[in-house]
Design an enzyme around this catalytic site. Structure first.
Site, mmCIF file in Angstrom:
data_model
loop_
_atom_site.group_PDB
_atom_site.id
_atom_site.type_symbol
_atom_site.label_atom_id
_atom_site.label_comp_id
_atom_site.label_asym_id
_atom_site.label_seq_id
_atom_site.Cartn_x
_atom_site.Cartn_y
_atom_site.Cartn_z
ATOM 1 N N GLU A 201 73.635 -17.341 -5.982
ATOM 2 C CA GLU A 201 72.360 -16.916 -5.420
ATOM 3 C C GLU A 201 71.243 -17.032 -6.457
ATOM 4 O O GLU A 201 70.156 -17.569 -6.183
ATOM 5 C CB GLU A 201 72.470 -15.483 -4.905
ATOM 6 C CG GLU A 201 71.243 -14.989 -4.158
ATOM 7 C CD GLU A 201 71.457 -13.603 -3.559
ATOM 8 O OE1 GLU A 201 70.462 -12.921 -3.336
ATOM 9 O OE2 GLU A 201 72.620 -13.230 -3.325
ATOM 10 N N SER A 284 92.386 -17.506 -7.326
ATOM 11 C CA SER A 284 93.825 -17.264 -7.235
ATOM 12 C C SER A 284 94.455 -18.284 -6.310
ATOM 13 O O SER A 284 93.785 -18.863 -5.447
ATOM 14 C CB SER A 284 94.144 -15.860 -6.682
ATOM 15 O OG SER A 284 93.582 -14.862 -7.482
ATOM 16 N N ASP A 362 80.384 -12.926 0.572
ATOM 17 C CA ASP A 362 79.068 -12.611 0.022
ATOM 18 C C ASP A 362 78.761 -11.142 0.299
ATOM 19 O O ASP A 362 78.329 -10.770 1.391
ATOM 20 C CB ASP A 362 78.007 -13.499 0.664
ATOM 21 C CG ASP A 362 76.637 -13.317 0.038
ATOM 22 O OD1 ASP A 362 76.502 -12.441 -0.842
ATOM 23 O OD2 ASP A 362 75.704 -14.039 0.425
ATOM 24 N N ASP A 365 73.422 -8.921 -2.482
ATOM 25 C CA ASP A 365 72.144 -9.600 -2.282
ATOM 26 C C ASP A 365 71.136 -9.051 -3.279
ATOM 27 O O ASP A 365 71.134 -7.848 -3.586
ATOM 28 C CB ASP A 365 71.610 -9.386 -0.864
ATOM 29 C CG ASP A 365 72.169 -10.384 0.136
ATOM 30 O OD1 ASP A 365 72.462 -11.525 -0.281
ATOM 31 O OD2 ASP A 365 72.307 -10.035 1.320
#
Length: 851
Positions: A201, A284, A362, A365
């Site tokens: 981001e 992973s 996500d 923010d």
């Protein structure tokens, strides 16, 4: 793991210790061995209700057997403190923002404390203690009782040699008692290091400030290649309804103000020590295969989380067994846990095995806030920021007070650095005199029930139980693969995932770009319903691979993120399994272990054909290219071609992108950059190929590929010698775990050699199944890797295998401090006995704990 925060502080301490060690070898021997725990005979332990048995195998791994859950978790806390209390104490100081209290006056430690106090990790954990189930709280409190029973009456020098070293520089009192919140706060550190796409981001916004073109920024963050690399689940596998995805928004900000604000955010976030890992390579592998395709006729499950490397390693191995397994005492579980937390995080019980990989959802923010006179703009009005004061104690120094401000979206993280570094710029609407502040919205800053999820996993028996775990596991969001002894395999996506509005504009509103905090339309609209999170049971393919790739096909299911790993590891694993199944082969534990160590290089598949098209006339400069002509594209430690290819890749990224991106944003070489370059290779005249530092010259693809090969040849000649045939990838690419306090370059060699295992050259690399990552913007050293490997045979649990990264002990003088490191580097594993008869037969030490 970052440990720079206090290594400089300890330089003079370490010098004193070196002198002391040299002066008296006998005294040194006593000092370093004094903290080693008693592992045989019997001990009285305050708080126990009945006797507890602790057996240890040849690698010091404990299996704890108790008559009731209270004693089981109390004994686990006691044993964890025996083996790794300094690690636990270090972690709790970090996650509470109290590092300065442990190590003394140090600017980096203080900066880390300020950032973590601003986040308020421990404050959130305190609220979680009242939220978890009674049985979970009881386990946490029993675990704390066990830790404190071990600490009771011991001087710091009896607990860990690190306290002896620290005591030469700062005041070291007896460690304060452990409490349940100390365990819960550790979950915040785990969630922080596995939080998702905040790096991407910020990088998008910084790249935009540099290239001023959203389309060109998009080229650096390409869409997931669904046509090339399969998601975890196919459309026919899905058992959940579709949830509409949110896309598109506008961020109407002055570029210079955005750049300054984001730079300040990045510096603040970089100050936080990483206890699990960070950056490229933190992911992973996991997969599970149905019994119809295995040698045992029962499912096989594999897992190897890729995390930061350290000494000791991140995981502890443990078995937890109720003497009689029933509703009153339901635990019979073995696997990998964290020192400082009760239960088993990854492993298996008598009925079910599970593996975890980072889903990468996500869950953060950045909100840019318009703040003036302590009030933030919200729509057509202003609202006051929430303010609190925090006092940071500094060992040997003065207390430091900070003010923590919080907007409606989260803590103002731009307060943790000099406020003058925060950009002040006119806004797009012409209003001046305000500054952008940066707030962080993060799901882990709301209390959750992840602790409940861990213990619920330990007793799970079937897919319904795993679905319940999925509803409890708030953060970090993880892919769960599982298999049962009665023959089922499956997948579950858990996690607290924000729902964002769809707002049409220049850039997406899906969380991939920072958001204007003054517009309520950009606020989170709640969270994805756990009932619609993707899951599958017994998929038609006969296997599930979850290796950080996209979860579902494009446009199917809830919106989770657009910033996936690009799926090269997962595709390699899936294609190898599919080939074996198509050939009618029966997959064994040994086959799965070999696949975990697969070193086929997908970067070579993309790039080598293009490199071989480039003509190189000079025979000296051509030596490297000749290596590629006969290369099997396996990045083994003894491969000369792998060393050359890595140097070409590193150089290619620098030549292509360094002139276009902001300082400090050089490509790290991760799967994203592989996908970027793959897209550019078909466009020989792309502006990215041109070197803007050479006015009057217009470089294209072939010129850059040529220069990358020539420069790589010269670089390796300096590093590894003139004879290209003698180069070895392992000479460049070594795993060198460091102690978090005494392991850095500023510490004298005698101490470093004592606490740091000798580096080992290894194969593998980023986006390779054997994922020993390295950062192409820095060097070739391993930055993250398989923190453990396990393979579980659900047909015969005693035939399962495992290996830890370093060893079971946190004491540098213990034979188990690094006894698994060499086998780990060689791709070896150890037998993993589970049943009572097998663990008893395997035991080399037996300790009885009694009330």
């Amino acid at each position: 793991m970052r440990s720079r925060a206090f290594r400089l502080t300890l330089l003079s301490v370490a010098i004193v210790l070196v002198v002391a060690l040299v002066a008296s070898a006998v005294a040194a021997f006593v000092v370093v061995r004094r903290p080693l725990p008693q592992v045989g005979g019997s001990l009285e332990v305050t708080g126990l209700r009945d006797e507890v048995t602790v057996t240890r195998d040849a690698r010091g791994v404990p299996t704890i057997t108790a008559d009731n859950p209270h004693d089981l978790f109390l004994a686990q806390g006691y044993v964890a403190a025996q083996d790794r209390f300094f690690e636990m104490d270090y972690r709790r100081h970090v996650v509470a923002g109290r590092l300065s209290e442990l190590v003394g006056e140090n600017d980096d430690a203080l900066e880390a404390d300020k950032v973590i106090r601003t986040f308020g990790w421990r404050r959130v954990a305190e609220r979680e203690l009242g939220l978890v189930e009674d049985t979970t709280r009881a386990a946490l409190e029993a675990y704390a009782q066990g830790v404190n029973a071990y600490l009771d009456g011991k001087a710091p020098s009896q607990i860990a040699v690190e306290y002896t070293v620290l005591g030469l520089q700062v005041d070291v009192d007896a460690p304060e008692p452990w409490d349940a919140v100390d365990s819960l706060a550790w979950l915040k550190a785990m969630a922080w290091d596995l939080r998702g796409n905040y790096d991407d981001e910020l990088a998008r916004a910084r790249a935009y400030a540099s290239v001023r073109d959203v389309t060109r920024v998009d080229e650096l963050f390409p869409a997931y290649p669904y046509d090339l690399n399969a998601p975890i689940l196919s459309a026919q596998d899905l058992a959940t309804p579709e949830l509409a995805a949110a896309t598109a928004t506008s961020l109407d900000l002055d570029d210079s103000g955005l750049q300054g604000a984001l730079d300040s955010a990045q510096r603040a976030l970089d100050a936080v020590p990483h206890l699990v890992g960070e950056g490229e390579g933190v992911g992973s592998n996991s997969w599970v295969v149905a019994g119809e395709h295995t040698a045992s006729g029962a499912p096989l499950l594999a897992n190897d989380p890729h995390l930061g490397i350290s000494a000791p390693g991140i995981w502890t191995q443990v078995g937890l067994r109720c003497a009689t397994v029933d509703d009153a005492c339901p635990y019979d579980v073995s696997g990998f846990s964290f020192a400082g937390f009760p239960g088993v995080v990854i492993g298996h019980n008598a009925d079910l095995a599970w593996g975890l990989t980072n889903l990468g959802a996500d869950v953060t923010d950045f909100f840019l806030e318009r703040v003036e006179d302590g009030r933030a703009l919200r729509g057509d009005q202003t609202v006051p920021l929430t303010v609190r004061n925090e006092v940071i104690k500094v060992n040997g120094g003065d207390d430091v007070s900070i003010q923590v401000r919080q907007s409606a979206h989260g803590p103002i993280i731009s307060d943790v650095i000099d406020v003058d570094a925060v950009a002040r710029a006119p806004l797009a609407d012409g209003i001046t005199g305000r500054q952008y502040e940066v707030a962080l919205a993060w799901t882990a800053l709301a209390p959750g029930r992840t602790a409940d999820a861990v213990l619920a996993m330990d007793t799970a028996r079937d897919a319904e139980d795993i679905a319940r775990v999925g509803r409890l596991l708030d953060v970090p969001s993880q892919n769960i693969v599982f298999a049962t002894t009665d023959g089922h395999i499956g997948y579950q996506a858990p996690g607290r995932i924000p729902v964002r509005n769809t707002i049409v504009g220049a850039v997406p509103s899906d969380g991939t770009w920072p958001r204007p905090g003054w517009d309520p339309a950009y606020d989170w609209q709640g969270y994805v319903d756990p009932e619609v999170m993707p899951r599958a049971l017994d998929p038609v393919e006969g296997y599930v691979v979850a290796a950080n790739q996209a979860v579902t096909p494009a446009g199917v299911g809830p919106f989770l993120t657009d910033d996936w790993d690009y799926g090269y590891r997962s595709q390699r694993i899936g294609s190898q399994l599919a080939s074996a199944i198509a050939a009618g082969e029966k997959i064994s534990v040994q086959d799965v272990g070999a696949l975990q160590n697969d070193q086929h290089n997908p970067y070579a598949d993309v790039l080598v054909p293009w490199l071989l098209r480039i003509g190189i006339v000079d025979t000296f400069e051509d030596d490297g290219q000749q290596l590629l002509r006969s290369w099997d594209r396996v990045s083994s430690a003894d491969s000369a071609a792998a060393a050359y290819f890595a140097a070409v890749w590193k150089t290619l990224l620098e030549l292509t992108f360094a002139d276009d991106l902001p300082d400090g944003d050089l490509p790290d070489g991760s799967s994203r950059w592989l996908e970027v370059v793959r897209g550019l290779l078909d466009d020989p005249a792309s502006p990215w190929w041109d070197d803007r530092t050479t006015p009057g010259l217009l470089e294209g693809r072939d010129e850059i590929l040529y220069q990358a090969m020539i420069t790589a040849r010269l670089s390796l000649t300096q590093q590894l010698g003139r004879d290209a045939g003698s180069w070895r990838w392992g000479r460049l690419h070594s795993a060198a775990p460091e102690h978090p306090v005494l392991g850095g370059a500023s510490i004298p060699g005698l101490v470093r050699n004592f606490v740091n295992p000798d580096p080992i050259g290894v194969g593998g690399g980023p986006s390779i199944v054997d994922a020993t990552a390295w950062d192409a913007s820095e060097g070739y050293a391993v930055t993250a890797g398989p923190s453990m490997r396990m393979v579980v045979d659900l047909g015969d649990l005693d035939s399962s295998t495992w290996v830890n990264f370093t060893g079971s002990s946190g004491h540098p003088a213990s034979p188990h401090y690094s006894d698994q490191f060499g086998p780990w580097a060689a791709g070896e594993t150890f037998p993993w006995p589970f049943t009572s008869a097998a663990t008893t037969a395997d035991a080399v030490d037996r300790l009885t704990l009694h009330p």
